[in-house]
Motif scaffolding. Structure first.
Motif, short mmCIF file in Angstrom:
data_model
loop_
_atom_site.label_atom_id
_atom_site.label_comp_id
_atom_site.label_asym_id
_atom_site.label_seq_id
_atom_site.Cartn_x
_atom_site.Cartn_y
_atom_site.Cartn_z
N GLY A 128 16.65 47.90 2.39
CA GLY A 128 15.23 47.81 2.08
C GLY A 128 14.42 46.99 3.07
O GLY A 128 13.43 46.37 2.69
N TYR A 129 14.83 46.99 4.31
CA TYR A 129 14.09 46.27 5.35
C TYR A 129 13.84 47.21 6.53
O TYR A 129 14.46 48.27 6.65
CB TYR A 129 14.86 45.04 5.81
N TYR A 143 10.72 45.41 3.35
CA TYR A 143 9.52 46.09 2.89
C TYR A 143 8.92 45.24 1.78
O TYR A 143 9.64 44.48 1.11
CB TYR A 143 9.88 47.48 2.35
N GLU A 145 8.03 45.95 -1.15
CA GLU A 145 8.68 46.23 -2.42
C GLU A 145 10.03 45.52 -2.54
O GLU A 145 10.37 44.96 -3.59
CB GLU A 145 8.87 47.75 -2.58
N LYS A 146 10.79 45.50 -1.45
CA LYS A 146 12.10 44.85 -1.49
C LYS A 146 11.97 43.34 -1.51
O LYS A 146 12.80 42.64 -2.11
CB LYS A 146 12.95 45.29 -0.30
N ARG A 181 8.95 53.88 -3.96
CA ARG A 181 9.94 53.07 -3.23
C ARG A 181 10.38 51.89 -4.09
O ARG A 181 11.58 51.55 -4.13
CB ARG A 181 9.34 52.56 -1.91
N PHE A 185 14.29 51.47 -5.07
CA PHE A 185 15.05 50.27 -4.71
C PHE A 185 15.56 49.55 -5.96
O PHE A 185 16.69 49.06 -5.99
CB PHE A 185 14.18 49.32 -3.89
#
Length: 208
Positions: A128-129, A143, A145-146, A181, A185
């Motif tokens: 998630g990056y 991100y 979201e992550k 997303r 995740f």
């Protein structure tokens, strides 16, 4: 090349930010083991850790320069949590230290006036990056979201509505997240607690 011939190896060029013995050996073959000490004595490089040096010609001009240092200082790692949330303007406070996650043990390192902190996550949660191009190299950052999910995973207070309100998450920024997303995740993380905390965050920011 003659083994141990330090004089045959030129000092780092201005565009070389990070230098390692392995990179020198790959390019020039065997070299004098005192080469890096010599460069340090001449103030050409700075030791970040065993096996990693930074060119002193490199000037830290912004926080993302420190992100790149953080990535190389402790591998594998990517910038996340409060640092990433600050980067995306999702929290109002400016974060002066650099906070990352890693699959290695929790660690804290200070270089100059900057503190680099690393929090441990499970290997299966190391995703998630993105790798962002930067000054001829790159830095890795979660991100948005992550970054939120990493915080929900690591911070017990995330279950407290009052704590979420005190964090003053940017409500518009939260609403502009990529919801698909975020949910993807969250499902990959497969944590009921994380899902509950993120649901609470969305409820709190929707109520503001």
């Amino acid at each position: 090349m003659k083994k141990g011939n330090e004089m045959a190896i030129p000092p780092p060029s201005d565009d070389q930010i990070f230098i390692t013995p392995a990179s020198i050996r790959k390019r020039y073959g065997d070299f004098n083991p005192n080469l890096f000490k010599s460069w340090q004595d001449k103030n050409l490089v700075r030791k970040l850790r065993n096996g990693l040096y930074m060119n002193n010609a490199f000037q830290i001009k912004s926080r993302v320069d420190k992100y790149a240092i953080a990535n190389r200082l402790y591998e594998p790692s990517y910038v996340s949590l409060h640092s990433a949330l600050d980067y995306y303007d999702l929290i109002p406070e400016h974060v002066f230290e650099v906070i990352s996650v890693s699959t290695k043990k929790t660690k804290e390192v200070s270089i100059g006036d900057t503190r680099y902190r690393y929090h441990t996550i499970k290997p299966e949660l190391y995703f998630g990056y993105e790798n962002v191009p930067w000054r001829g190299s790159q830095y890795s950052i979660a991100y948005p979201e992550k970054a939120l999910l990493d915080l929900a995973y690591l911070e017990p207070l995330f279950s407290d509505r009052d704590w979420i309100e005190e964090m003053r998450f940017d409500e518009w920024g939260i609403r502009e997240l990529n919801y698909d997303r975020l949910m993807l995740f969250a499902h990959v993380m497969d944590s009921e607690v994380v899902m509950q905390r993120i649901t609470l965050l969305l409820e709190v920011t929707a109520d503001d």
